[in-house]
Motif scaffolding. Sequence first.
Motif, PDB file in Angstrom:
ATOM      1  N   HIS A   1      -0.770  -1.629   5.574  1.00 23.49           N
ATOM      2  CA  HIS A   1       0.365  -1.903   4.697  1.00 23.49           C
ATOM      3  C   HIS A   1       1.663  -1.992   5.508  1.00 23.49           C
ATOM      4  CE1 HIS A   1       3.155  -1.573   1.354  1.00 23.49           C
ATOM      5  NE2 HIS A   1       3.638  -0.436   1.840  1.00 23.49           N
TER       6      HIS A   1
ATOM      7  N   ARG B   1       3.761  -4.776  -2.263  1.00 21.25           N
ATOM      8  CA  ARG B   1       2.531  -4.741  -1.462  1.00 21.25           C
ATOM      9  C   ARG B   1       1.759  -3.444  -1.688  1.00 21.25           C
ATOM     10  NH1 ARG B   1       0.521  -7.753   2.155  1.00 21.25           N
ATOM     11  NH2 ARG B   1      -0.413  -5.890   3.076  1.00 21.25           N
TER      12      ARG B   1
ATOM     13  N   THR C   1       3.516  -5.633   5.810  1.00 26.67           N
ATOM     14  CA  THR C   1       4.854  -5.672   5.209  1.00 26.67           C
ATOM     15  C   THR C   1       5.892  -6.033   6.262  1.00 26.67           C
ATOM     16  OG1 THR C   1       4.242  -3.994   3.571  1.00 26.67           O
ATOM     17  CG2 THR C   1       6.588  -4.350   3.942  1.00 26.67           C
TER      18      THR C   1
END
Length: 405
Positions: free
Chosen positions: A122, A348, A126
Amino acid sequence: MQNYFRFIAQSWPLLAFGFISIFWGNFGQSFFISWYGTPIQESLGLSAGRYGSLYSIATLTSGLLIMVFGGLIDRLPLRFFASLSAVGLTLAGIVMALAYHPLLLLLGLFLLRFCGQGLLPHTAQTTMARYFDRDRGKALSVSASGVPVGEVILPIAAVALITLIGWRGSWGVIALLTVVVYIPLMLWLLKQAPVDTRSRPATADAEVLKRSAGRRDMLKDYRFWLALPTVLGGPFMVTGIFIQQGFILAEKDWSAAWLASCFIIYGVTHWVAQLVTGILIDRFSAQTVLRFVLVPLTGAVFVLAYLEGNWVAPPFMMLLAMTIGSGSPVGGALWAEVYGTAKLGSIRSLMSSLMIISTAISPFLFGVLIDRDLTAQQMFSGTGWVLIAALILVQFSYKPQQTKQ
């Protein structure tokens, strides 16, 4: 490929940060943890069902918490957030090494799934989507290459470590390597990167906030719900197929060794599909490429349903890998294109949570269908028609001219 090499040469510190973060996150992925299942069960005296229940609880819990904590990347300095994720993975390795009780094992599995499968990828994706604009697709593809590289290298490393020092010792080694290799390298790469990683994200200014949408806006957008089956379809299907591969082996009369050898084709195709998709995203947009992501997967399930023989396995694995390889960079770029980058971490994190939850459900659902004595043809032809429905829905979702950036 010259564009890739030029791009990597210009932006290597941030790209390398994304790559190693996703590579290190593989320690929390199912394909790596699965090598420890048998020795853990034997050591703790757990049945397959009890071990599977602990794993599912850990996965579902991590999926729900990613939704809560993943959005902090929008408010905390990147260097601090990445360091917290790495410390969590270090603790996961320590707890796993000391897991002499099922509750400690549950905690260790949760930390592995939360920090490895969840926070580290993540953080990487991102960051790629936030700090790269014109080359966002290529950036996401380069960083996501950490998964197929891990699929080739880490199973061999896991087997070697378990053989040499046992499963507990190997988790201790992973914790130590995270401290002495990953954290210093990650901090050094971020120091070299041409972005400010010590303060809040640069995109959190008033102008960018004005042009960006958040999680609530996304959930109110009908286009999101039309696209969701396509976004989750690849991970959902591939997890169910791999976890229940014993059923497929029996139905198709394939040997386990033959299917294992086809994973080389899977890994190579996965990597190539990621790189090609990155170029397509930068040229046509993620919203355009999204409409075709499920085409290879649809072909794969129909191949599995209606064709027989050992020769079917390689094209089947290749088609699966094309969807998984293309789905990661498309999903990474899509939300930035449509909703902006100021609240990208929050968006996200929600998507990561939904993906993790879907991959926890699919093995159970496939198991129910298998227990009802469905044949491979019945199960996968039906699945194929569901995927066709998802392909139709996604055609009415996001249009390239509807971006908010």
